[in-house]
Design a protein around this motif. Sequence first.
Motif, PDB file in Angstrom:
ATOM      1  N   PHE A 114      39.406  49.940  49.707  1.00 51.34           N
ATOM      2  CA  PHE A 114      39.630  51.017  50.202  1.00 51.34           C
ATOM      3  C   PHE A 114      39.940  52.447  49.510  1.00 51.34           C
ATOM      4  O   PHE A 114      39.215  53.302  49.958  1.00 51.34           O
ATOM      5  CB  PHE A 114      40.756  50.582  51.237  1.00 51.34           C
ATOM      6  N   LEU A 115      40.619  52.315  48.541  1.00 50.59           N
ATOM      7  CA  LEU A 115      41.077  53.528  47.971  1.00 50.59           C
ATOM      8  C   LEU A 115      39.964  54.045  47.338  1.00 50.59           C
ATOM      9  O   LEU A 115      39.895  55.598  47.531  1.00 50.59           O
ATOM     10  CB  LEU A 115      42.198  53.274  47.078  1.00 50.59           C
TER      11      LEU A 115
ATOM     12  N   LEU B 147      48.376  55.240  54.717  1.00 46.22           N
ATOM     13  CA  LEU B 147      47.666  54.821  56.042  1.00 46.22           C
ATOM     14  C   LEU B 147      48.871  54.719  57.125  1.00 46.22           C
ATOM     15  O   LEU B 147      48.640  55.093  58.431  1.00 46.22           O
ATOM     16  CB  LEU B 147      46.752  53.512  56.090  1.00 46.22           C
TER      17      LEU B 147
ATOM     18  N   PRO C   1      45.671  48.208  37.961  1.00 45.09           N
ATOM     19  CA  PRO C   1      45.587  48.622  39.396  1.00 45.09           C
ATOM     20  C   PRO C   1      44.742  49.831  39.675  1.00 45.09           C
ATOM     21  O   PRO C   1      44.728  50.822  38.860  1.00 45.09           O
ATOM     22  CB  PRO C   1      47.132  49.052  39.620  1.00 45.09           C
TER      23      PRO C   1
ATOM     24  N   LEU D 228      45.118  52.432  41.702  1.00 46.64           N
ATOM     25  CA  LEU D 228      45.618  53.546  41.780  1.00 46.64           C
ATOM     26  C   LEU D 228      45.791  54.481  40.435  1.00 46.64           C
ATOM     27  O   LEU D 228      45.729  55.385  40.235  1.00 46.64           O
ATOM     28  CB  LEU D 228      46.865  53.561  42.465  1.00 46.64           C
ATOM     29  N   ALA D 229      45.975  53.407  39.339  1.00 40.57           N
ATOM     30  CA  ALA D 229      46.313  54.085  37.956  1.00 40.57           C
ATOM     31  C   ALA D 229      44.967  54.870  37.426  1.00 40.57           C
ATOM     32  O   ALA D 229      45.132  55.781  36.731  1.00 40.57           O
ATOM     33  CB  ALA D 229      46.565  52.948  36.953  1.00 40.57           C
TER      34      ALA D 229
ATOM     35  N   ASN E 238      36.487  44.947  50.850  1.00 33.43           N
ATOM     36  CA  ASN E 238      37.820  45.146  51.418  1.00 33.43           C
ATOM     37  C   ASN E 238      38.080  46.437  50.628  1.00 33.43           C
ATOM     38  O   ASN E 238      39.005  46.977  51.014  1.00 33.43           O
ATOM     39  CB  ASN E 238      38.933  44.031  51.075  1.00 33.43           C
TER      40      ASN E 238
ATOM     41  N   GLN F 186      35.723  50.047  55.259  1.00 33.87           N
ATOM     42  CA  GLN F 186      37.018  50.177  55.234  1.00 33.87           C
ATOM     43  C   GLN F 186      37.628  51.609  55.376  1.00 33.87           C
ATOM     44  O   GLN F 186      38.693  51.550  56.092  1.00 33.87           O
ATOM     45  CB  GLN F 186      37.526  49.639  53.924  1.00 33.87           C
TER      46      GLN F 186
ATOM     47  N   LEU G  51      42.796  56.278  39.327  1.00 26.95           N
ATOM     48  CA  LEU G  51      41.992  57.099  40.358  1.00 26.95           C
ATOM     49  C   LEU G  51      41.370  58.508  40.147  1.00 26.95           C
ATOM     50  O   LEU G  51      40.338  58.685  40.210  1.00 26.95           O
ATOM     51  CB  LEU G  51      43.252  57.002  41.733  1.00 26.95           C
ATOM     52  N   VAL G  52      42.514  59.023  39.379  1.00 25.28           N
ATOM     53  CA  VAL G  52      42.159  60.578  39.390  1.00 25.28           C
ATOM     54  C   VAL G  52      41.029  60.612  38.189  1.00 25.28           C
ATOM     55  O   VAL G  52      39.997  61.523  38.242  1.00 25.28           O
ATOM     56  CB  VAL G  52      43.377  61.402  38.938  1.00 25.28           C
ATOM     57  N   PRO G  53      41.013  59.929  36.822  1.00 22.09           N
ATOM     58  CA  PRO G  53      40.210  59.939  36.228  1.00 22.09           C
ATOM     59  C   PRO G  53      38.599  59.542  36.522  1.00 22.09           C
ATOM     60  O   PRO G  53      37.629  60.126  36.324  1.00 22.09           O
ATOM     61  CB  PRO G  53      40.418  58.961  35.120  1.00 22.09           C
TER      62      PRO G  53
ATOM     63  N   PHE H 187      37.930  59.944  39.836  1.00 21.33           N
ATOM     64  CA  PHE H 187      37.292  60.782  40.672  1.00 21.33           C
ATOM     65  C   PHE H 187      36.816  62.023  39.830  1.00 21.33           C
ATOM     66  O   PHE H 187      35.609  62.675  40.072  1.00 21.33           O
ATOM     67  CB  PHE H 187      38.626  61.440  41.359  1.00 21.33           C
ATOM     68  N   LEU H 188      37.375  62.351  38.735  1.00 21.66           N
ATOM     69  CA  LEU H 188      36.925  63.575  37.699  1.00 21.66           C
ATOM     70  C   LEU H 188      35.364  62.913  37.159  1.00 21.66           C
ATOM     71  O   LEU H 188      34.573  64.010  37.133  1.00 21.66           O
ATOM     72  CB  LEU H 188      37.870  64.007  37.033  1.00 21.66           C
TER      73      LEU H 188
ATOM     74  N   GLY I  27      40.283  52.558  58.490  1.00 29.32           N
ATOM     75  CA  GLY I  27      41.380  53.349  57.929  1.00 29.32           C
ATOM     76  C   GLY I  27      41.595  54.346  58.812  1.00 29.32           C
ATOM     77  O   GLY I  27      42.784  54.987  59.015  1.00 29.32           O
TER      78      GLY I  27
ATOM     79  N   SER J  81      41.616  43.471  54.538  1.00 27.72           N
ATOM     80  CA  SER J  81      41.581  44.590  53.671  1.00 27.72           C
ATOM     81  C   SER J  81      43.109  45.334  53.829  1.00 27.72           C
ATOM     82  O   SER J  81      43.641  45.103  55.016  1.00 27.72           O
ATOM     83  CB  SER J  81      40.402  45.629  53.818  1.00 27.72           C
TER      84      SER J  81
ATOM     85  N   LEU K 176      37.662  55.855  49.662  1.00 24.76           N
ATOM     86  CA  LEU K 176      38.107  57.074  50.403  1.00 24.76           C
ATOM     87  C   LEU K 176      38.005  58.199  49.740  1.00 24.76           C
ATOM     88  O   LEU K 176      37.645  59.354  50.538  1.00 24.76           O
ATOM     89  CB  LEU K 176      39.802  56.518  50.662  1.00 24.76           C
ATOM     90  N   ILE K 177      38.163  58.178  48.521  1.00 27.88           N
ATOM     91  CA  ILE K 177      38.176  59.630  47.768  1.00 27.88           C
ATOM     92  C   ILE K 177      36.774  59.888  47.261  1.00 27.88           C
ATOM     93  O   ILE K 177      36.382  60.944  47.269  1.00 27.88           O
ATOM     94  CB  ILE K 177      39.327  59.684  46.479  1.00 27.88           C
TER      95      ILE K 177
END
Lengths: 284, 259
Positions: free
Chosen positions: A218-219, B203, A125, A127-128, A216, A233, A130-132, A134-135, A237, B83, A222-223
């Motif tokens: 988004f996550l 959201l 997923p 989100l799992a 689609n 998206q 995300l941080v790595p 991003f860094l 959002g 989405s 976004l960051i």
Amino acid sequence: MADESTRTVPGVSRGFRFGTLAIASLYAIAILIPIYIVFVSSMKSNPEIIRTPLSLPSSLTLDNFVRAEQLGSLLRAILNSAIVVIVSLVAAVVLAFPAGYAVARVAGRLSAIVEGFFATGFLIPPLAVLVPVFLTAASLRLLNSLTFLMLFYPATVLPLSVVLLAGFIRSIPLELEDSARVDGASQSHIITRIVLPLSRPGLIVVCAINFITLWNEFLFALILTNTQSRTIQVAVGIFAGNLRSPDYGLIAAGVIMSIIPTLTAFAIAQRWIVEGLSAGATKG
Amino acid sequence: MFYFSLTDWTRPAAGGSFMGLDNYRRLLHDDRFLIALRNTAIQVAISLPGVIIGGLVLGYVLSRRFRGFSLYRSVFFFPSVMSVAAIAVIFGGLFSPRGAINTLLDAVGLGAHTQAWLVQPSTALPIVIAVDFWFGLGFYAVLFSAALGDVPNELHDAGRVDGATEWQLLWRVGVPYIRGFIGVAAMLHFLWILLGSAQNVLLLTEGGPNNASLTLGYYMYQLSFRGSQIAYGQTVGVVLFVTGAVGALVIRRVLRRQF
């Protein structure tokens, strides 16, 4: 491939048939009403939406769409999305096709392990990681630019693409390749002249699925983006945060604009998408 | 992720030094973490069985291929090509104070029940869960109907000869046949609840009001990107990872492919 013809089921009670149809219809209505509201809202004025959310627009106007473009700079966001998604689609297919061919045609344990690796890959997923991610983007100094998304997106869709393409290439008869080999064709010749053209339907399915996924997404967008580089998206959002004193018409127009491309892709490839996803899920 | 959770890293550029298990000790005394844990447990308890069983029933209906079933299939799958952002905006609009839900309640004389759904502690989490059902039922129905289509007709016929009703055919013949497939679907949805659904929280409610809809996934996001506490956020991430792995194992055990 599933049999599309209608199969009559004998001995099914009328009550059962009616009951199931009622359940299915109820759910279908629950899906359609919100979408209907958004659709008509995109062509209505704000007071009209608040007063009578279910009514058809009293006068046909595309005012909201024009304003959506001005206020949210949605067009810019759509352009960003288009650039990122197209580059990623091409990159993903160019990488996934040879990999899929290798997985499908090379016998042995290693190839099975590689396929298993890809088959679990699409269960990770977002989100799992995300941080790595991003860094990583930060350390490469690629935050807020589209470049990182173009490098990263292909990697996210690669696992499913490889699994689907491998499955597709397996269905191409091996005899075709063998007979070409007997005729003296080289391996690269066989791949580009025989396997590639025959894989076209598979490639279209993979591209359609990847298009919907990436358009689609988004996550990460976004960051990893800012006002300049944000995708459609992220722009949509942001509407969600503005719902307290909302301009519903404008928001609805934005949502409609963001949906149209995926809707088109879905309409073109819907049957294969469903089958492809089912096949993918069975493998995983 | 595991390494980060052992440091005191706060901002992306800051870097961090090793501090052992301090972050884990902090978890145990963190009220917000416990609330998030409880909310996530509620979401799993409702959304996982609800969506999978509901999806099975609807998938079975689709697999009977009644007249017009392909139209239903398209409608069922429709939310899945939208989405998360679009879905969240639609739900946010419907449930906003002057949105369609309140207007319709007023119109049918239930005006007393109108409320600010998303900022009401008792309704914020249910709405986040409702989104799971809205798109999930259809998505899994379509997948299950494809899988149920592979059940040999002879099995159904044999069952019918033995006098089984349609529902018995689903639970006694269809479900056991696609057991492994149901396991994969349950795993996918479990991971979605733990991690994917955080996007809807972000959201729609941002975890509010007063942490009423705070989930583990969103808490991790919030700590990392809003609270400048990357290391502690990753500690929550480790908890999520372990929960996900354990949950996946349990699902695998319960719904193992049986040959």
